[in-house]
Design a protein around this motif. Structure first.
Motif, PDB file in Angstrom:
ATOM      1  N   LYS A  32      20.934  45.364  47.080  1.00 29.91           N
ATOM      2  CA  LYS A  32      22.247  45.424  46.971  1.00 29.91           C
ATOM      3  C   LYS A  32      22.791  44.025  47.933  1.00 29.91           C
ATOM      4  O   LYS A  32      23.619  43.460  47.495  1.00 29.91           O
ATOM      5  CB  LYS A  32      22.573  46.551  47.718  1.00 29.91           C
ATOM      6  CG  LYS A  32      22.693  47.650  46.894  1.00 29.91           C
ATOM      7  CD  LYS A  32      23.537  48.856  47.293  1.00 29.91           C
ATOM      8  CE  LYS A  32      23.699  49.754  46.248  1.00 29.91           C
ATOM      9  NZ  LYS A  32      23.814  51.275  46.901  1.00 29.91           N
TER      10      LYS A  32
ATOM     11  N   ALA B 294      25.140  40.972  46.488  1.00 28.35           N
ATOM     12  CA  ALA B 294      26.403  40.826  47.305  1.00 28.35           C
ATOM     13  C   ALA B 294      26.533  39.308  47.706  1.00 28.35           C
ATOM     14  O   ALA B 294      27.588  38.552  47.722  1.00 28.35           O
ATOM     15  CB  ALA B 294      26.646  41.641  48.778  1.00 28.35           C
TER      16      ALA B 294
ATOM     17  N   GLN C 230      27.494  37.595  44.630  1.00 33.42           N
ATOM     18  CA  GLN C 230      28.762  37.855  44.311  1.00 33.42           C
ATOM     19  C   GLN C 230      29.788  36.599  45.260  1.00 33.42           C
ATOM     20  O   GLN C 230      30.570  36.244  44.786  1.00 33.42           O
ATOM     21  CB  GLN C 230      29.392  39.188  44.804  1.00 33.42           C
ATOM     22  CG  GLN C 230      31.035  39.463  44.523  1.00 33.42           C
ATOM     23  CD  GLN C 230      31.175  39.160  42.936  1.00 33.42           C
ATOM     24  OE1 GLN C 230      30.612  39.409  41.977  1.00 33.42           O
ATOM     25  NE2 GLN C 230      32.257  38.157  42.909  1.00 33.42           N
TER      26      GLN C 230
ATOM     27  N   SER D 211      26.417  39.206  38.786  1.00 31.29           N
ATOM     28  CA  SER D 211      27.684  39.738  39.366  1.00 31.29           C
ATOM     29  C   SER D 211      29.022  39.317  38.734  1.00 31.29           C
ATOM     30  O   SER D 211      30.226  39.574  39.073  1.00 31.29           O
ATOM     31  CB  SER D 211      27.804  39.549  41.062  1.00 31.29           C
ATOM     32  OG  SER D 211      27.549  38.124  41.076  1.00 31.29           O
TER      33      SER D 211
ATOM     34  N   GLN E 155      26.626  46.571  39.336  1.00 33.04           N
ATOM     35  CA  GLN E 155      27.809  47.536  40.209  1.00 33.04           C
ATOM     36  C   GLN E 155      28.717  46.336  40.762  1.00 33.04           C
ATOM     37  O   GLN E 155      29.817  46.470  40.668  1.00 33.04           O
ATOM     38  CB  GLN E 155      26.892  48.009  41.443  1.00 33.04           C
ATOM     39  CG  GLN E 155      27.378  49.116  41.988  1.00 33.04           C
ATOM     40  CD  GLN E 155      27.972  50.184  41.192  1.00 33.04           C
ATOM     41  OE1 GLN E 155      26.983  50.579  40.217  1.00 33.04           O
ATOM     42  NE2 GLN E 155      28.919  50.888  41.184  1.00 33.04           N
ATOM     43  N   GLN E 156      28.188  45.071  41.301  1.00 37.00           N
ATOM     44  CA  GLN E 156      28.837  43.827  41.928  1.00 37.00           C
ATOM     45  C   GLN E 156      30.008  43.628  40.825  1.00 37.00           C
ATOM     46  O   GLN E 156      31.085  43.127  41.123  1.00 37.00           O
ATOM     47  CB  GLN E 156      28.236  42.953  42.334  1.00 37.00           C
ATOM     48  CG  GLN E 156      27.420  43.238  43.487  1.00 37.00           C
ATOM     49  CD  GLN E 156      28.558  42.877  44.924  1.00 37.00           C
ATOM     50  OE1 GLN E 156      29.519  42.532  44.611  1.00 37.00           O
ATOM     51  NE2 GLN E 156      28.359  43.670  45.832  1.00 37.00           N
TER      52      GLN E 156
ATOM     53  N   LYS F 265      31.177  45.083  38.018  1.00 41.61           N
ATOM     54  CA  LYS F 265      32.191  46.179  37.782  1.00 41.61           C
ATOM     55  C   LYS F 265      33.243  46.101  38.663  1.00 41.61           C
ATOM     56  O   LYS F 265      34.370  46.090  38.466  1.00 41.61           O
ATOM     57  CB  LYS F 265      31.539  47.157  37.760  1.00 41.61           C
ATOM     58  CG  LYS F 265      30.849  47.720  36.368  1.00 41.61           C
ATOM     59  CD  LYS F 265      30.434  49.009  36.137  1.00 41.61           C
ATOM     60  CE  LYS F 265      29.881  49.345  34.715  1.00 41.61           C
ATOM     61  NZ  LYS F 265      28.963  50.588  34.874  1.00 41.61           N
ATOM     62  N   GLN F 266      32.813  45.703  40.180  1.00 41.94           N
ATOM     63  CA  GLN F 266      33.917  45.885  41.210  1.00 41.94           C
ATOM     64  C   GLN F 266      34.713  44.839  41.149  1.00 41.94           C
ATOM     65  O   GLN F 266      35.923  45.019  41.493  1.00 41.94           O
ATOM     66  CB  GLN F 266      33.019  46.099  42.548  1.00 41.94           C
ATOM     67  CG  GLN F 266      32.660  47.326  42.957  1.00 41.94           C
ATOM     68  CD  GLN F 266      31.658  47.260  43.903  1.00 41.94           C
ATOM     69  OE1 GLN F 266      31.611  46.601  44.839  1.00 41.94           O
ATOM     70  NE2 GLN F 266      30.878  48.401  44.244  1.00 41.94           N
ATOM     71  N   THR F 267      34.046  43.567  40.787  1.00 45.95           N
ATOM     72  CA  THR F 267      35.096  42.367  40.897  1.00 45.95           C
ATOM     73  C   THR F 267      35.631  41.772  39.880  1.00 45.95           C
ATOM     74  O   THR F 267      36.515  41.240  39.802  1.00 45.95           O
ATOM     75  CB  THR F 267      34.141  41.369  41.661  1.00 45.95           C
ATOM     76  OG1 THR F 267      32.960  42.039  42.333  1.00 45.95           O
ATOM     77  CG2 THR F 267      34.734  40.153  42.613  1.00 45.95           C
ATOM     78  N   HIS F 268      34.807  41.807  38.605  1.00 45.66           N
ATOM     79  CA  HIS F 268      35.246  41.079  37.579  1.00 45.66           C
ATOM     80  C   HIS F 268      35.744  42.142  36.209  1.00 45.66           C
ATOM     81  O   HIS F 268      34.848  42.053  35.199  1.00 45.66           O
ATOM     82  CB  HIS F 268      34.252  39.903  36.853  1.00 45.66           C
ATOM     83  CG  HIS F 268      34.168  38.896  37.911  1.00 45.66           C
ATOM     84  ND1 HIS F 268      35.103  37.942  38.384  1.00 45.66           N
ATOM     85  CD2 HIS F 268      32.904  38.699  38.799  1.00 45.66           C
ATOM     86  CE1 HIS F 268      34.435  37.288  39.380  1.00 45.66           C
ATOM     87  NE2 HIS F 268      33.000  37.667  39.657  1.00 45.66           N
ATOM     88  N   ASN F 269      36.755  42.933  36.563  1.00 45.95           N
ATOM     89  CA  ASN F 269      36.878  44.005  35.470  1.00 45.95           C
ATOM     90  C   ASN F 269      38.248  43.505  34.819  1.00 45.95           C
ATOM     91  O   ASN F 269      39.171  43.058  35.505  1.00 45.95           O
ATOM     92  CB  ASN F 269      36.836  45.238  36.051  1.00 45.95           C
ATOM     93  CG  ASN F 269      35.797  46.089  35.210  1.00 45.95           C
ATOM     94  OD1 ASN F 269      35.638  45.965  34.202  1.00 45.95           O
ATOM     95  ND2 ASN F 269      35.488  47.131  36.053  1.00 45.95           N
TER      96      ASN F 269
END
Ligand SMILES: C[S@@+](CC[C@H](N)C(=O)[O-])C[C@H]1O[C@@H](n2cnc3c(N)ncnc32)[C@H](O)[C@@H]1O
Length: 277
Positions: A9, A13, A16, A52, A77-78, A80-84
């Protein structure tokens, strides 16, 4: 093996935060090729080894749908959180077994990732998923990056190379694919219509702190850190001090630039000629 290098993880990060999208120069080359070989409409792009999501996001304005895939759950996971966005979906899966239908992909990309794949099954998958005249772009930057800052660019590039030399001892065996400028990949692409482009990919702006973060995102740094955490920290600290000293500054936020050299293998799936009975 390759997956484990990007699983953590913390590593995801770092990715990202410190990795950057593909440069305009590279995107222009890819889209000129796609336009010449296939042309619109552009329905589906698949970005394999998307990490990411920085490389996936740049495809969105050009396609109705974009799929980013990666073998690492932490990276997805990264992403999906940032580049959606509504056009993008992400999925955890190996490059060698993509969750798309036969003959459905207009463009398949892999940015800084193809050297990790299991080549033979990946090439079979490429042949399966591309539409007739669909295109593939497998690109990376080389380790021969240069630093630009005032009149000490050469000295800083030398320091960076010395740090890279220490890290090279922890490089995965797949590094030889990059060092050969993707020759092996070019040879294995199963379409006769293929070429390789090598070019200076413009400059990316960093700060000294950002450059140290970028260095930490290298898989070989993570391997070094896992094996010898104190030595890895010391190398980072020493590199940072040498940079600041050479630049005659104290702030880690001082801007500098990295000039990258890129290699890009491009190919087009030409329809098989009908053999008359
Ligand atoms: C250096 S990163 C590049 C990420 C992103 N494309 C970019 O431009 O920053 C390489 C990625 O390839 C992924 N990867 C490695 N082997 C893979 C495989 N066999 N199938 C799918 N992804 C893989 C890793 O998990 C990692 O996220």
């Amino acid at each position: 093996m390759s997956a484990q290098l990007f699983e953590g993880k913390d590593h995801a990060a770092l990715y990202q935060k410190h990795r950057f999208p593909p440069p305009k120069e590279l995107l222009n080359i890819i889209f000129s090729y796609l336009e010449e070989k296939k042309g619109k409409p552009y329905d589906l792009a698949v970005d394999v080894g998307c990490g990411s999501g920085q490389s996936t996001q740049v495809l969105v304005p050009h396609f109705a749908r974009v799929l980013g895939t990666d073998i690492s759950e932490a990276q997805i996971q990264q992403a999906k959180q940032t580049h959606n966005s509504s056009q993008v979906s992400y999925c955890v899966c190996p490059a060698e077994a993509l969750p798309v239908e036969d003959g459905s992909v207009d463009l398949l990309t892999a940015f800084v990732a193809a050297h990790w794949f299991d080549m033979q099954p990946f090439m079979r998958e490429l042949e399966r998923v591309l539409k007739p005249r669909g295109c593939v772009s497998l690109s990376t930057y080389s380790p021969k990056m240069r630093i630009r800052y005032g009149n000490c660019s050469e000295a800083l590039t030398g320091i960076f190379r010395e740090t890279q030399d220490v890290l090279n001892k922890y490089a995965n065996e797949k590094i030889h694919v990059i060092l050969s400028e993707y020759q092996e990949i070019l040879d294995l692409v199963p379409f006769p219509d293929k070429k390789r482009v090598i070019f200076q990919g413009g400059e990316v702006s960093f700060t000294v702190a950002g450059l140290m973060g970028f260095l930490q995102s290298f898989s070989m740094f993570q391997t070094f850190k896992n094996a010898q955490p104190e030595a890895a920290e010391a190398l980072l600290h020493q590199t940072q001090s040498r940079f600041l000293e050479t630049m005659k500054v104290s702030s880690l936020e001082t801007p500098l630039a990295i000039i990258f050299e890129y290699v890009c293998v491009l190919a087009c799936k030409t329809p098989k000629e009908k053999v008359e009975p």
